[in-house]
Structure formats: C-alpha cells, structure tokens
Design an enzyme around this catalytic site. Structure first.
Site, short mmCIF file in Angstrom:
data_model
loop_
_atom_site.label_atom_id
_atom_site.label_comp_id
_atom_site.label_asym_id
_atom_site.label_seq_id
_atom_site.Cartn_x
_atom_site.Cartn_y
_atom_site.Cartn_z
N ALA A 125 -4.89 -2.70 5.56
CA ALA A 125 -6.23 -2.23 5.93
C ALA A 125 -7.15 -2.32 4.73
CB ALA A 125 -6.16 -0.78 6.41
N TYR A 126 -8.42 -2.40 5.01
CA TYR A 126 -9.44 -2.23 3.97
C TYR A 126 -9.70 -0.73 3.92
CZ TYR A 126 -13.77 -2.66 1.38
OH TYR A 126 -14.74 -2.53 0.41
N THR A 127 -9.31 -0.08 2.81
CA THR A 127 -9.33 1.39 2.78
C THR A 127 -10.33 1.99 1.78
OG1 THR A 127 -7.48 1.35 1.23
CG2 THR A 127 -6.93 1.65 3.54
N TRP B 133 -5.85 12.06 5.79
CA TRP B 133 -5.78 12.46 4.37
C TRP B 133 -4.41 12.08 3.75
CZ3 TRP B 133 -8.46 17.74 3.04
CH2 TRP B 133 -9.72 17.79 3.63
N ASP C 88 -1.85 -12.62 4.57
CA ASP C 88 -3.17 -12.00 4.74
C ASP C 88 -3.36 -11.86 6.24
OD1 ASP C 88 -5.99 -11.68 5.21
OD2 ASP C 88 -6.33 -12.32 3.14
N TYR D 51 -16.42 2.21 6.98
CA TYR D 51 -14.96 2.25 7.06
C TYR D 51 -14.52 2.82 8.41
CZ TYR D 51 -10.24 4.16 6.41
OH TYR D 51 -8.91 4.49 6.58
N GLY E 163 0.84 -1.20 0.00
CA GLY E 163 0.00 0.00 0.00
C GLY E 163 0.87 1.25 0.00
N THR F 169 -7.25 6.40 11.66
CA THR F 169 -7.67 7.50 10.79
C THR F 169 -8.43 8.61 11.50
OG1 THR F 169 -9.14 8.00 8.93
CG2 THR F 169 -9.70 6.08 10.21
N ASP F 170 -8.31 9.82 10.96
CA ASP F 170 -9.10 10.97 11.44
C ASP F 170 -10.60 10.74 11.22
OD1 ASP F 170 -8.51 11.06 8.64
OD2 ASP F 170 -9.21 13.14 8.57
N1 LIG Z 1 -5.42 6.76 2.69
C1 LIG Z 1 -5.81 7.67 3.57
O1 LIG Z 1 -6.25 8.77 3.25
C2 LIG Z 1 -5.70 7.36 5.04
C3 LIG Z 1 -6.01 8.36 5.97
C4 LIG Z 1 -5.89 8.07 7.32
C5 LIG Z 1 -5.48 6.81 7.74
N2 LIG Z 1 -5.23 5.86 6.82
C6 LIG Z 1 -4.79 4.53 7.30
O2 LIG Z 1 -3.43 4.38 6.97
C7 LIG Z 1 -3.12 3.01 6.77
C8 LIG Z 1 -2.40 2.83 5.45
O3 LIG Z 1 -3.26 3.29 4.42
P1 LIG Z 1 -2.82 3.35 2.91
O4 LIG Z 1 -3.33 4.64 2.37
O5 LIG Z 1 -1.39 3.01 2.76
O6 LIG Z 1 -3.73 2.18 2.32
P2 LIG Z 1 -3.59 1.38 0.97
O7 LIG Z 1 -2.71 2.07 0.01
O8 LIG Z 1 -4.98 1.01 0.56
O9 LIG Z 1 -2.84 0.07 1.45
C9 LIG Z 1 -3.44 -0.91 2.24
C10 LIG Z 1 -2.70 -2.20 1.96
O10 LIG Z 1 -3.30 -3.21 2.78
C11 LIG Z 1 -3.38 -4.38 1.99
N3 LIG Z 1 -4.38 -5.28 2.53
C12 LIG Z 1 -5.74 -5.19 2.43
N4 LIG Z 1 -6.31 -6.23 3.04
C13 LIG Z 1 -5.30 -7.01 3.52
C14 LIG Z 1 -5.24 -8.21 4.24
N5 LIG Z 1 -6.36 -8.86 4.59
N6 LIG Z 1 -4.05 -8.71 4.59
C15 LIG Z 1 -2.90 -8.09 4.21
N7 LIG Z 1 -2.88 -6.93 3.53
C16 LIG Z 1 -4.08 -6.40 3.19
C17 LIG Z 1 -3.73 -3.89 0.61
O11 LIG Z 1 -3.45 -4.89 -0.33
P3 LIG Z 1 -4.23 -4.92 -1.72
O12 LIG Z 1 -3.79 -3.69 -2.46
O13 LIG Z 1 -3.79 -6.20 -2.31
O14 LIG Z 1 -5.69 -4.86 -1.38
C18 LIG Z 1 -2.83 -2.68 0.50
O15 LIG Z 1 -1.57 -3.03 0.00
C19 LIG Z 1 -4.47 2.27 6.86
O16 LIG Z 1 -4.60 1.76 8.16
C20 LIG Z 1 -5.49 3.36 6.64
O17 LIG Z 1 -6.72 3.06 7.25
C21 LIG Z 1 -5.29 6.10 5.47
#
Ligand SMILES: NC(=O)c1ccc[n+]([C@@H]2O[C@H](COP(=O)([O-])OP(=O)(O)OC[C@H]3O[C@@H](n4cnc5c(N)ncnc54)[C@H](OP(=O)(O)O)[C@@H]3O)[C@@H](O)[C@H]2O)c1
Length: 293
Positions: A59-61, A148, A35, A124, A11, A100-101
């Site tokens: 995470a499931y995002t 964000w 996983d 989410y 991710g 997350t916020d």
């Molecule tokens: N993006 C935002 O704006 C934001 C804001 C605040 C907080 N966050 C938090 O920050 C963290 C990182 O977010 P990110 O933006 O880097 O998310 P991301 O780019 O969607 O990456 C999430 C990763 O988790 C993997 N994943 C999903 N289900 C899985 C499972 N069951 N087992 C192992 N891996 C799994 C995904 O793999 P696949 O690609 O194969 O599905 C992906 O590589 C998360 O906890 C998110 O909730 C994100």
C-alpha cells in the site's frame, strides 16, 4: 508451489506475517519482486503458483505525503488493487486485502461497524476507500479494516516514541484523536487464523486490538514501559498541523467480524506490552541494545 502469496512483504504487516509463517507454503513478495501495479507479472505468478490466498499488504501509506501525491496514492491503493482483485477472481485466488479506520472521518463518537457509512477525508483515506470498493466489486475475497498499526519494525509511532523517550526528549502528542492502537503481531496472527480456517464469505470485516485511547495516551503508555520520565505534552490536532486530515474518532466495532471469523482480541495495552517484550527479544536482544543503549 506456494499456497499463500503475500505482497508488500517488506512493510511492517508483511514482516509481522513472516514472524509467524516462514517462506515455504507462503511466498513473500516485496516491492522489488512484484510491484502490484504490474498486472501482467501478477497474473503470471498466480497462474504459475495457483495459490489459495493472496494477502495484500502492499500500500501507499504515507498519509501526509499523499496530499501532494494523489495520482500515486490512487494508482497503488485504488487502481492496482482493482486489477489485483480482478486477476484474483479470474484465477480463483482468494484475496485478503487490508484497509484502514481512516475511511471513517467526520464527526461522531460511536464505534464504527462494518456497515457504518464511510467518510474518508484526505487523499490516503480516499484512495484506501477506492481499494475497498474495488475488492468488494470483484467479489474476490475480503477487506479487513484495521487501525493504528504499529510493530517493532522501523518507522511507526511505537518505535518513534520509544526512541524519543529513551533519548530523554520532550514530546508533544495529539490528544484529540481517538482510536485503537493495534499491534501488527496480533493482526498477523488473526490473518493466519482467517486464511487457514474455514473460508469466510467475501465481504468487509473489522479487526483491531480492543479499547480506545488518544495518541497522547498511547505515547504515555510507551513511556511507562520504557521507564522514563520525559515530558509528554498533550496538544490538539490543529497545533500539530499535519498536511492530511485525520479522524477524531475512528474506533472500529469488530464484534460482528470477530464472531464470524472466530477471532480473539486483546486490549490495546496488552498489545503494546507484547510488542515491547518482542522488541526486547528481537534478534536475541541485540537489536534493542544497538538502537537504544
Ligand atoms: N500503518 C497503519 O497505521 C495502518 C493502519 C490501518 C491500516 N493500515 C493498512 O495496513 C496495510 C499494511 O500497512 P503497513 O503499516 O504494513 O504499511 P507499510 O509498512 O508502509 O508497508 C507497505 C509496503 O507496501 C510496499 N509497497 C508500496 N507500494 C508498492 C507497490 N506498488 N507494489 C508493491 N509493494 C508496494 C512498501 O514498499 P516500500 O517500502 O518499498 O515502499 C511497503 O513494504 C496497508 O494496507 C495499510 O493501508 C495501516
């Protein structure tokens, strides 16, 4: 043996962590390697590797898709995190889990402290809150809330807006949601600082870039860096019609956490500039040329 394990490493945050620490003392596990719902495999890995830290970026995002995939969102963001935290506790591995916020919904216009009452709206946000509670119940480590998140890797607001600006497209962007864009590169550096420093107490912390803006302001700033003059129209959330509700004001007050963890932070605009500069250099510049020229 790896001193640190990173899950969900493909991710944008996982890839950003890797930009600063290569494989070696750190073992990066993507979804194919592990996983996080597979507790038995996770237990084996932790028993074998005996890492000091596990950084969970998995995470499931998909915020909108979660509205129709409740079971999956809770399985990954809630139940799997509960098991993961329990296994970390059992094996003496410190856990750094990202949240997350979006756990802050409802009304209000003051920055949210670590102790502020949460109000997660949407599946989410609720599933991420379940993960926070699970980590806190376990006492296995820390929950780090951020906001964000964007990077120069695929699929995020920064990349989408930049691509559309360079293609000369007209845009409509939500102007009534206020938060702080956080460059994943800054968050990654903060995470390395935390896990390589003095062990923090278990608990909940905030880290984001500084300042406040709307998605519209964020888009306009990206356009400024891109040097284009395409039209960006500010719209209200009700016009965008997203499937999931989003907070109107989700600023994280991170002062206490930054003091405690001895972390610096930069204004969100500086973060966007760093990300833009890094994108230009990514893969010796070929990436940018391939994508945008
Ligand atoms: N993006 C935002 O704006 C934001 C804001 C605040 C907080 N966050 C938090 O920050 C963290 C990182 O977010 P990110 O933006 O880097 O998310 P991301 O780019 O969607 O990456 C999430 C990763 O988790 C993997 N994943 C999903 N289900 C899985 C499972 N069951 N087992 C192992 N891996 C799994 C995904 O793999 P696949 O690609 O194969 O599905 C992906 O590589 C998360 O906890 C998110 O909730 C994100």
């Amino acid at each position: 043996m790896a001193r640190i394990i990173v899950t969900g490493s493909d991710g944008q945050l996982g890839r950003s962590l890797r930009e600063y620490r290569e494989q070696g003392e750190v073992r990066y596990l993507n979804r194919r390697d592990l996983d996080i719902r597979d507790g038995a495999s996770l237990r084996n890995i932790l028993k074998e590797e005996k890492p000091q830290w596990l950084i969970n970026c998995a995470a499931y995002t998909a915020v909108d898709a979660a509205e129709t995939s409740r079971t999956l969102a809770f399985a990954i963001n809630g139940e799997a995190v509960r098991t993961l935290a329990q296994i970390c506790k059992e094996t003496g591995t410190r856990l750094l889990h990202i949240s997350t916020d979006y756990v802050f919904g409802g009304t209000g216009n003051l920055p949210h402290a670590e102790t502020s009452v949460v109000h997660p709206e949407g599946i989410y946000a609720q599933s991420k809150r379940a993960g926070e509670v699970a980590v806190q119940d376990s006492g296995a480590g820390i929950v780090l809330r951020t906001s964000w998140l964007y990077s120069y890797f695929e699929r995020n607001f920064f990349r989408t807006i930049l691509r559309k600006c360079l293609a000369g497209e007209s845009l409509r962007v939500v102007a009534d949601q206020i938060g702080t864009p956080t460059w994943a590169g800054n968050l990654a550096q903060a995470i390395w600082h935390i896990v390589e420093g003095v062990t923090p107490r278990a608990g909940l912390y905030h880290y984001s870039d500084l300042g406040a803006c709307s998605w519209y302001d964020f888009a306009c700033y990206i356009r400024k860096l891109a040097g284009t003059n395409n039209c960006i129209e500010p719209i209200g959330s009700e016009e965008w019609k997203a499937a999931a509700p989003r907070p109107h004001f989700s600023l994280l007050d991170s002062r206490q956490s930054r003091r405690e963890l001895n972390l610096g932070a930069v204004n969100w605009m500086e973060g966007v500039e760093c990300c833009y500069r890094a994108l230009l250099q990514y893969e010796n510049g070929t990436y940018f040329e391939r994508e945008y020229k």
